[in-house]
Design an enzyme around this catalytic site. Structure first.
Site, PDB file in Angstrom:
ATOM      1  N   HIS A 152      -4.029  -4.103  -3.280  1.00  0.00           N
ATOM      2  CA  HIS A 152      -4.510  -3.894  -1.965  1.00  0.00           C
ATOM      3  C   HIS A 152      -4.782  -2.543  -1.484  1.00  0.00           C
ATOM      4  O   HIS A 152      -4.873  -2.186  -0.322  1.00  0.00           O
ATOM      5  CB  HIS A 152      -3.534  -4.514  -0.767  1.00  0.00           C
ATOM      6  CG  HIS A 152      -3.709  -6.201  -0.908  1.00  0.00           C
ATOM      7  ND1 HIS A 152      -2.748  -6.926  -0.378  1.00  0.00           N
ATOM      8  CD2 HIS A 152      -4.609  -6.957  -1.518  1.00  0.00           C
ATOM      9  CE1 HIS A 152      -3.272  -8.379  -0.622  1.00  0.00           C
ATOM     10  NE2 HIS A 152      -4.218  -8.246  -1.211  1.00  0.00           N
ATOM     11  N   CYS A 211     -14.152   7.833   0.414  1.00  0.00           N
ATOM     12  CA  CYS A 211     -15.306   8.497   0.964  1.00  0.00           C
ATOM     13  C   CYS A 211     -16.215   7.059   0.815  1.00  0.00           C
ATOM     14  O   CYS A 211     -16.636   6.901  -0.209  1.00  0.00           O
ATOM     15  CB  CYS A 211     -15.878   9.470   0.395  1.00  0.00           C
ATOM     16  SG  CYS A 211     -17.347  10.038   1.046  1.00  0.00           S
ATOM     17  N   VAL A 242       0.833  -1.467  -0.010  1.00  0.00           N
ATOM     18  CA  VAL A 242       0.167   0.018  -0.162  1.00  0.00           C
ATOM     19  C   VAL A 242       0.889   1.341   0.081  1.00  0.00           C
ATOM     20  O   VAL A 242       0.187   2.544   0.133  1.00  0.00           O
ATOM     21  CB  VAL A 242      -0.984   0.096   1.320  1.00  0.00           C
ATOM     22  CG1 VAL A 242      -2.062  -1.136   1.070  1.00  0.00           C
ATOM     23  CG2 VAL A 242      -0.370  -0.150   2.480  1.00  0.00           C
ATOM     24  N   ASP A 243       2.351   0.935  -0.163  1.00  0.00           N
ATOM     25  CA  ASP A 243       3.030   2.354  -0.252  1.00  0.00           C
ATOM     26  C   ASP A 243       3.072   2.885  -1.724  1.00  0.00           C
ATOM     27  O   ASP A 243       2.581   2.068  -2.494  1.00  0.00           O
ATOM     28  CB  ASP A 243       4.150   1.941   0.470  1.00  0.00           C
ATOM     29  CG  ASP A 243       5.288   0.796  -0.368  1.00  0.00           C
ATOM     30  OD1 ASP A 243       5.321   1.063  -1.534  1.00  0.00           O
ATOM     31  OD2 ASP A 243       5.497  -0.296   0.317  1.00  0.00           O
ATOM     32  N   GLY A 270       9.562 -11.050  -2.721  1.00  0.00           N
ATOM     33  CA  GLY A 270       9.252 -10.447  -1.425  1.00  0.00           C
ATOM     34  C   GLY A 270       7.627 -10.631  -0.841  1.00  0.00           C
ATOM     35  O   GLY A 270       7.104  -9.673  -0.261  1.00  0.00           O
ATOM     36  N   SER A 328       5.130 -13.834   1.060  1.00  0.00           N
ATOM     37  CA  SER A 328       5.077 -14.896   1.605  1.00  0.00           C
ATOM     38  C   SER A 328       4.273 -15.778   0.804  1.00  0.00           C
ATOM     39  O   SER A 328       4.142 -17.297   1.221  1.00  0.00           O
ATOM     40  CB  SER A 328       4.755 -14.776   3.273  1.00  0.00           C
ATOM     41  OG  SER A 328       3.521 -14.304   3.189  1.00  0.00           O
TER      42      SER A 328
END
Ligand code: OAD
Length: 236
Positions: free
Chosen positions: A108, A116, A92-93, A175, A177
């Site tokens: 995600h 909103c 989410v970055d 990166g 899992s």
């Protein structure tokens, strides 16, 4: 060459944004049932906002690392040679974008956006988000939530992602899992299509048996090295 790359928290780990399931990861310190579900937001919005405010501040302080830069370079170099990179991230970055990636599909959601629940607008949002905030689009108070996907919700852009996966010549997981679906199912889907699959991770993931190639180590080392090999192969 059409590459499909899926990234997870391990790609950003060396930027300081943490992972979820490693020792000392976010889900070892915080309970996702209390902080990352629609029910939790309805029951305790202040706690959920505090958790995502902390993570948003963390992202704003972080910088892209060598893995993000290598993937951005891969995208532009492949495009010059008539190939393509579809970059799909569970993160989410915004570190892929800040490294210069042309496009990153955030399945995600994104921490630097608010959504909103009334008018459905999404708004770029860098400051802390609180229950009292007013939606700049419809003026409703208390209707903004972080624009992230919670447990029990459907990830975003699934049709676009599925189409890209169906068109890909190579699937690469970096990166992650391999424990959260539907992303965890992409490697199996790629194997069903009989395309090569590659894992770049600190250690073998839950899905490691599904990869035809694997390189283990820190993303800032294994990703740039792999990108150089791919670009060399494309030149030949
Ligand atoms: P995880 O925390 O489950 O997995 C991170 C993976 O990265 C692990 O396999 C680590 O071994 C690996 N790793 C750690 N440091 C690394 C490094 N420096 N270089 C390379 N690999 C490294 O994170 P995700 O798989 O991204 O979803 O988690 C998937 C989803 O679960 C997240 O998007 C989030 C979480 O719950 C939601 O919040 C909906």
């Amino acid at each position: 060459m059409r590459l499909f790359v899926l990234t997870g928290a391990g790609c950003s780990a060396e930027s300081g944004t943490g992972t979820f399931r490693d020792k000392g990861g976010l889900w070892a310190c915080f309970d996702p049932a209390r902080l990352a579900t629609p029910k939790a937001f309805a029951r305790a919005p202040d706690d959920v906002h505090a958790f995502y405010n902390m993570r948003r501040r963390n992202v704003l302080e972080a910088h892209p690392n060598a893995a993000h830069y290598a993937l951005a370079r891969l995208g532009s170099e492949l495009a010059k040679r008539g190939g393509s990179l579809f970059l799909c991230t569970q993160n989410v970055d915004d570190l892929h974008e800040r490294a210069g990636a042309q496009q990153a599909v955030h399945m995600h959601g994104e921490l630097l956006k608010a959504r909103c629940v009334r008018c459905k607008a999404t708004i770029h949002w860098e400051q802390d988000l609180n229950r009292q905030d007013v939606c700049p689009s419809c003026g409703a108070e208390g209707s903004l939530s972080p624009d992230v996907v919670w447990f029990g919700e459907m990830p975003l852009h699934l049709e676009t992602i599925q189409n890209a996966l169906n068109a890909a010549d190579i699937f690469v997981a970096i990166g992650t899992s391999g424990s959260v679906y539907p992303a965890a199912g992409f490697a199996a889907a790629a194997r069903e299509r009989d395309i090569p699959t590659c894992e770049l991770n600190m250690e073998p993931s839950d899905n490691s048996h599904l990869f035809t190639e694997a390189h283990y180590g820190p993303a800032t080392e294994v990703v740039p090295a792999w990108v150089e090999r791919i670009l060399l192969a494309v030149e030949q």
